[in-house]
Design a protein around this motif. Sequence first.
Motif, short mmCIF file in Angstrom:
data_model
loop_
_atom_site.label_atom_id
_atom_site.label_comp_id
_atom_site.label_asym_id
_atom_site.label_seq_id
_atom_site.Cartn_x
_atom_site.Cartn_y
_atom_site.Cartn_z
N ILE A 186 0.85 -1.21 0.00
CA ILE A 186 0.00 0.00 0.00
C ILE A 186 0.88 1.25 0.00
O ILE A 186 0.60 2.22 -0.72
CB ILE A 186 -0.95 0.00 1.21
CG1 ILE A 186 -1.95 -1.15 1.11
CG2 ILE A 186 -1.70 1.33 1.32
CD1 ILE A 186 -2.74 -1.38 2.37
N GLU A 187 1.96 1.23 0.79
CA GLU A 187 2.84 2.40 0.86
C GLU A 187 3.49 2.69 -0.49
O GLU A 187 3.66 3.86 -0.88
CB GLU A 187 3.91 2.17 1.93
CG GLU A 187 3.35 2.26 3.34
CD GLU A 187 4.41 2.00 4.41
OE1 GLU A 187 4.16 2.38 5.57
OE2 GLU A 187 5.48 1.43 4.09
N HIS A 191 -7.89 4.77 2.54
CA HIS A 191 -7.05 3.74 3.17
C HIS A 191 -7.32 3.61 4.67
O HIS A 191 -6.72 2.76 5.34
CB HIS A 191 -5.57 4.07 2.95
CG HIS A 191 -5.19 4.14 1.51
ND1 HIS A 191 -5.08 3.03 0.71
CD2 HIS A 191 -4.95 5.21 0.71
CE1 HIS A 191 -4.75 3.40 -0.51
NE2 HIS A 191 -4.67 4.71 -0.54
N ASN A 226 -10.53 9.52 3.43
CA ASN A 226 -9.29 8.73 3.33
C ASN A 226 -9.63 7.28 2.97
O ASN A 226 -10.05 6.51 3.82
CB ASN A 226 -8.53 8.78 4.67
CG ASN A 226 -7.23 7.99 4.64
OD1 ASN A 226 -6.89 7.36 3.62
ND2 ASN A 226 -6.50 8.01 5.74
N GLU A 248 -11.54 -7.40 3.32
CA GLU A 248 -12.16 -6.10 3.13
C GLU A 248 -13.60 -6.09 3.63
O GLU A 248 -14.50 -5.50 3.02
CB GLU A 248 -12.07 -5.67 1.65
CG GLU A 248 -10.64 -5.47 1.19
CD GLU A 248 -10.54 -4.73 -0.13
OE1 GLU A 248 -11.59 -4.38 -0.68
OE2 GLU A 248 -9.41 -4.52 -0.60
N ILE A 280 0.77 4.46 -2.66
CA ILE A 280 0.37 5.83 -2.31
C ILE A 280 1.55 6.77 -2.09
O ILE A 280 1.38 7.98 -1.95
CB ILE A 280 -0.56 5.85 -1.08
CG1 ILE A 280 0.18 5.34 0.18
CG2 ILE A 280 -1.81 5.03 -1.33
CD1 ILE A 280 -0.66 5.42 1.45
N LEU A 331 2.18 4.48 6.03
CA LEU A 331 0.87 4.36 6.67
C LEU A 331 1.01 4.71 8.15
O LEU A 331 2.02 4.38 8.78
CB LEU A 331 0.31 2.95 6.53
CG LEU A 331 -0.22 2.56 5.14
CD1 LEU A 331 -0.70 1.12 5.15
CD2 LEU A 331 -1.34 3.48 4.68
N ASP A 379 -4.21 6.52 9.33
CA ASP A 379 -4.76 5.52 8.43
C ASP A 379 -5.39 4.35 9.17
O ASP A 379 -6.22 3.63 8.62
CB ASP A 379 -3.65 4.98 7.50
CG ASP A 379 -3.06 6.08 6.63
OD1 ASP A 379 -3.83 6.66 5.84
OD2 ASP A 379 -1.86 6.37 6.76
#
Length: 482
Positions: free
Chosen positions: A38-39, A117, A115, A166, A42, A46, A84
């Motif tokens: 993810i980092e 995330h 946001n 999720e 973006i 995080l 986050d």
Amino acid sequence: MNFNIDFDNIDITEAEPVQEPERQYYFIAKARKYVKKIEEEIGRSLTFCVTTFGCQMNARDSEKLTGILEQIGYVEEPEEEKADLVIYNTCTVRENANQRVYGRLGQLNRAKKKNPHMMIGLCGCMMQEPEVVEKLKKSYRFIDLVFGTHNIFKFAELLVTRMESERMVIDIWKDTDKIVEDLPSERKYSFKSGVNIMFGCNNFCSYCIVPYVRGRERSRNPRDIIREIEHLVADGVVEVMLLGQNVNSYGKSLDEPMSFAQLLREIEKIEGLERIRFMTSHPKDLSDELIEVMGESKKICKHLHLPVQAGSNRILEKMNRRYTKEHYLELVDKIRKAVPDISLTTDIIVGFPGETEEDFQETLDVVRKVRYDSAFTFIYSKRTGTPAAVMEQQISEEVVKDRFDRLLKEVHTISEEVCGVYTDTIQNVLVESINDHDASLVTGRMSNNLLVHFPGDKTLIGKLVDVKLHTCKGFYYLGEMV
């Protein structure tokens, strides 16, 4: 705190281990991979924010959550609406604590919409109430993770489940006899630390929800406690606070029973450890052996928090406290004989169902006889799910407020007299921080738990120094280092 596991070399293509804590190491490693991915997408780190409600047990649990998150790769962010991942470690001792959480969740929901995330997790005592979890499922579907007090060690595993699915992940255990050692933890202070010695409570005081949400008593193995403290001392800790809902009943659930007094004797032997504190002590389990150890010890702080709750035997019986006023006062006499300069503090509830003016006068009588250094005073509030909440003769708000004000005045008057006896003496003080109101001063704590403010700078933080006490301001002193 240093944690000597190489998570990058754990093979997450293999099946997850069955045994703890290796299973959680596996999920920390797995979570690290997800966070890095993810980092990269973006272009930034995080962040996380753990917000703690409630007692020192919760504060210690939050240090474990923080330690796990930092190993996963999250970076701490003090403002929760900018983070986050936000975790609320909740308290449920009073119902208004629940309302505070619901109110803040509304604010977080607005932040989450901005946001993509952001994840929100809830854990702690409030989550052990089935009606709370039902409300969250129905009205707060934006929450990502819900778990309770018994399975906090599974945090990394539950986080991975949420990352992979999720969907809202809920994992609440009704009770447990499980204690998992050797998980990451990040202390708030470098020089002092809480250390859980037991979990849960068997007392079932009629006003208290804790046994229902924290479960039955279970004590940690003394070898694990000693090992943890030895590691803390090697990492710079000079003071530990031994934590439990009722530390005086430590050891009863062990295969090889050991008393709290015996545990203290073993902890006393740890080289480099300067101070030992503990809480909370239930009067019904305060043994002569423990009083003897406190009298002989060179490291146990001269402070005992001994909740009385009420001075009337009739009310104590309704509270299911299982001691009498006379027994309590006898304990105080024994403690003062063994440790003449002991500082005694307490908890007192005003307005318990059925409390008369005569009952209240009995409480005032205890306050005058014991002469506490300070007292945490509470107006009784109904706690749904406890026996006291459905008792008859609930006291009117007007009467309770009058009694509370009279108690507070008595406590403050006595406290100023008791705490003032150290004026012009030299006391050993553990420096804890720069003073909140004057940056030229530092704030420290005496063995008896009284605060001291004196000129100094941040190089003194974490050190034990001698301070000449000049002026008593009731609950704290002004002084200078000698």
